[in-house]
Design a protein around this motif. Structure first.
Motif, PDB file in Angstrom:
ATOM      1  N   ILE A   1     -20.934 -13.036   9.339  1.00  0.00           N
ATOM      2  CA  ILE A   1     -19.694 -12.272   9.391  1.00  0.00           C
ATOM      3  C   ILE A   1     -19.006 -12.425   8.039  1.00  0.00           C
ATOM      4  O   ILE A   1     -18.698 -13.544   7.618  1.00  0.00           O
ATOM      5  CB  ILE A   1     -18.760 -12.767  10.512  1.00  0.00           C
ATOM      6  N   LYS A   2     -18.793 -11.317   7.361  1.00  0.00           N
ATOM      7  CA  LYS A   2     -18.161 -11.324   6.045  1.00  0.00           C
ATOM      8  C   LYS A   2     -16.666 -11.076   6.196  1.00  0.00           C
ATOM      9  O   LYS A   2     -16.246 -10.134   6.865  1.00  0.00           O
ATOM     10  CB  LYS A   2     -18.774 -10.249   5.143  1.00  0.00           C
TER      11      LYS A   2
ATOM     12  N   LEU B   1     -14.993  -3.677  18.210  1.00  0.00           N
ATOM     13  CA  LEU B   1     -16.339  -4.236  18.221  1.00  0.00           C
ATOM     14  C   LEU B   1     -16.950  -4.138  19.614  1.00  0.00           C
ATOM     15  O   LEU B   1     -18.134  -3.811  19.773  1.00  0.00           O
ATOM     16  CB  LEU B   1     -16.266  -5.695  17.782  1.00  0.00           C
ATOM     17  N   LEU B   2     -16.144  -4.401  20.636  1.00  0.00           N
ATOM     18  CA  LEU B   2     -16.633  -4.304  22.009  1.00  0.00           C
ATOM     19  C   LEU B   2     -17.019  -2.865  22.333  1.00  0.00           C
ATOM     20  O   LEU B   2     -18.081  -2.616  22.919  1.00  0.00           O
ATOM     21  CB  LEU B   2     -15.544  -4.794  22.965  1.00  0.00           C
ATOM     22  N   ALA B   3     -16.190  -1.917  21.934  1.00  0.00           N
ATOM     23  CA  ALA B   3     -16.461  -0.505  22.215  1.00  0.00           C
ATOM     24  C   ALA B   3     -17.719  -0.014  21.512  1.00  0.00           C
ATOM     25  O   ALA B   3     -18.424   0.868  22.017  1.00  0.00           O
ATOM     26  CB  ALA B   3     -15.265   0.352  21.807  1.00  0.00           C
ATOM     27  N   SER B   4     -18.021  -0.567  20.346  1.00  0.00           N
ATOM     28  CA  SER B   4     -19.200  -0.127  19.592  1.00  0.00           C
ATOM     29  C   SER B   4     -20.431  -0.980  19.885  1.00  0.00           C
ATOM     30  O   SER B   4     -21.455  -0.850  19.223  1.00  0.00           O
ATOM     31  CB  SER B   4     -18.904  -0.157  18.083  1.00  0.00           C
ATOM     32  N   GLY B   5     -20.309  -1.833  20.898  1.00  0.00           N
ATOM     33  CA  GLY B   5     -21.409  -2.744  21.220  1.00  0.00           C
ATOM     34  C   GLY B   5     -22.674  -2.084  21.723  1.00  0.00           C
ATOM     35  O   GLY B   5     -23.722  -2.728  21.797  1.00  0.00           O
ATOM     36  N   PHE B   6     -22.595  -0.800  22.071  1.00  0.00           N
ATOM     37  CA  PHE B   6     -23.799  -0.090  22.530  1.00  0.00           C
ATOM     38  C   PHE B   6     -24.672   0.351  21.357  1.00  0.00           C
ATOM     39  O   PHE B   6     -25.809   0.754  21.557  1.00  0.00           O
ATOM     40  CB  PHE B   6     -23.402   1.121  23.376  1.00  0.00           C
TER      41      PHE B   6
ATOM     42  N   PHE C   1     -13.742 -14.170  16.561  1.00  0.00           N
ATOM     43  CA  PHE C   1     -12.777 -13.788  15.535  1.00  0.00           C
ATOM     44  C   PHE C   1     -12.789 -14.869  14.477  1.00  0.00           C
ATOM     45  O   PHE C   1     -12.514 -16.039  14.754  1.00  0.00           O
ATOM     46  CB  PHE C   1     -11.367 -13.614  16.086  1.00  0.00           C
ATOM     47  N   GLN C   2     -13.130 -14.472  13.270  1.00  0.00           N
ATOM     48  CA  GLN C   2     -13.283 -15.407  12.159  1.00  0.00           C
ATOM     49  C   GLN C   2     -12.042 -15.350  11.271  1.00  0.00           C
ATOM     50  O   GLN C   2     -11.714 -14.309  10.716  1.00  0.00           O
ATOM     51  CB  GLN C   2     -14.533 -15.022  11.364  1.00  0.00           C
TER      52      GLN C   2
ATOM     53  N   ASN D   1     -12.320 -11.493   9.963  1.00  0.00           N
ATOM     54  CA  ASN D   1     -13.165 -10.427  10.492  1.00  0.00           C
ATOM     55  C   ASN D   1     -13.606 -10.817  11.904  1.00  0.00           C
ATOM     56  O   ASN D   1     -13.301 -11.901  12.388  1.00  0.00           O
ATOM     57  CB  ASN D   1     -14.387 -10.174   9.599  1.00  0.00           C
ATOM     58  N   ALA D   2     -14.328  -9.926  12.538  1.00  0.00           N
ATOM     59  CA  ALA D   2     -14.791 -10.158  13.908  1.00  0.00           C
ATOM     60  C   ALA D   2     -16.290  -9.905  13.999  1.00  0.00           C
ATOM     61  O   ALA D   2     -16.858  -9.147  13.193  1.00  0.00           O
ATOM     62  CB  ALA D   2     -14.042  -9.241  14.881  1.00  0.00           C
ATOM     63  N   GLY D   3     -16.917 -10.529  14.965  1.00  0.00           N
ATOM     64  CA  GLY D   3     -18.356 -10.343  15.165  1.00  0.00           C
ATOM     65  C   GLY D   3     -18.752 -10.695  16.592  1.00  0.00           C
ATOM     66  O   GLY D   3     -17.917 -11.086  17.417  1.00  0.00           O
ATOM     67  N   TYR D   4     -20.048 -10.566  16.861  1.00  0.00           N
ATOM     68  CA  TYR D   4     -20.571 -10.799  18.206  1.00  0.00           C
ATOM     69  C   TYR D   4     -21.030 -12.244  18.386  1.00  0.00           C
ATOM     70  O   TYR D   4     -21.585 -12.863  17.472  1.00  0.00           O
ATOM     71  CB  TYR D   4     -21.753  -9.867  18.481  1.00  0.00           C
TER      72      TYR D   4
END
Length: 295
Positions: A74-75, A120-125, A244-245, A278-281
């Motif tokens: 995660i950048k 991020l959750l919405a684009s998880g597909f 969440f970073q 930033n955020a990531g999975y």
């Protein structure tokens, strides 16, 4: 009001106090679904993401769990929001007119992680997680088998039961149950009524609701526009489905010196907030997502 360094410092102190009061009193939603990590550099690599091992009886020597290291990174990104106050406002002692603008800086900074996390959750597909698959996918590799955390069914009692069963049936690479129990049903505003019927109502269509209280509904305004998709999450473990970073915390800043260009040329005092993160999975095993496109 005479504008000098003492006056400007007093204005900054007052605005900074107002900003931090709103920042600390805000109640963002992202902490309900995301693990908050601290970053010390521009990019963090989450090598520990992978299969989830379990305890075993200690017979003979310790058994080393040879986890496949992940290169999921995660950048950090910079974010800012800035407002300008006309110098005449200070001279005319009307600073109170801009209190709301400063409060909005604090509110926006506090809830901005919500925008990152739920986008991020919405684009998880489609967006990929640590195993190179979309976060919600039908073919995550677990050992030699495929595992799914994705559905297409519209939100209903039957679809919720199926999703809950799918999450609770997840196993690790050695076939051991992960014992994951979902506790949060995340929905856009358009699905609030359906979510509350499933989890809160005593009866559904005249029949006793056996799923009442098995999870809590979380209605997320930031998911507006993704009106059919819904998500079932497990958020009670040390690591949550999303990350969440945080590189730096939101900070109130200003450009108000006579020599600053915005003052000298533009006759404006500038106040703003900035932070990096930033955020990531995280673990896909702790989430189930449905596009809600199938009746």
């Amino acid at each position: 009001m005479i504008i000098n360094s003492k006056t400007l410092q007093g204005i900054f102190t007052g605005y900074n106090t107002l900003f931090n009061k709103v920042l600390t009193e805000a109640q963002p939603l992202y902490t309900s679904v995301a693990t908050v990590t601290t970053s010390s550099t521009d990019t963090e690599t989450y090598a520990w993401l992978g299969d989830i091992p379990g305890m075993r009886e200690w017979v003979g020597d310790r058994e080393l769990q040879n986890l496949s290291g992940s290169d999921y990174s995660i950048k950090n990104k910079p974010f800012e929001l800035t407002v300008a106050v006309p110098r005449e406002v200070v001279e005319d002692d009307k600073l109170g007119l801009y209190n709301t603008s400063v409060e909005m800086l604090g509110q926006s900074a506090a809830v901005h992680p919500d925008e990152l996390i739920f986008a991020l959750l919405a684009s998880g597909f489609t967006e990929k997680c640590y195993d190179g698959k979309p976060f919600f996918a039908e073919d995550h590799k677990v050992g030699k088998k495929d595992a799914s955390n994705k559905g297409t069914a519209a939100l209903s009692l039957a679809a919720y039961i199926a999703a809950r069963s799918a999450m609770m049936s997840q196993v690790n690479g050695k076939g051991r149950a992960l014992a994951i129990v979902p506790d949060l049903l995340v929905v856009p505003p358009a699905l609030e009524a359906a979510a509350r019927d499933i989890l809160v109502a005593d009866y559904i269509n005249g029949t006793k609701n056996t799923m009442q209280g098995t999870a809590k509904p979380l209605v997320v305004p930031q998911l507006a526009g993704h009106d059919t998709a819904w998500y079932l999450l497990s958020t009670t473990r040390p690591v949550r489905p999303l990350i969440f970073q945080e590189r730096t915390k939101p900070k109130f800043v200003s450009l108000t010196a006579e020599t600053d260009e915005n003052v000298f040329y533009g006759n404006k005092l500038v106040y703003g907030v900035d932070y990096r993160g930033n955020a990531g999975y995280g673990f896909w095993q702790m989430a189930y997502g449905s596009t809600g496109t199938t009746a």
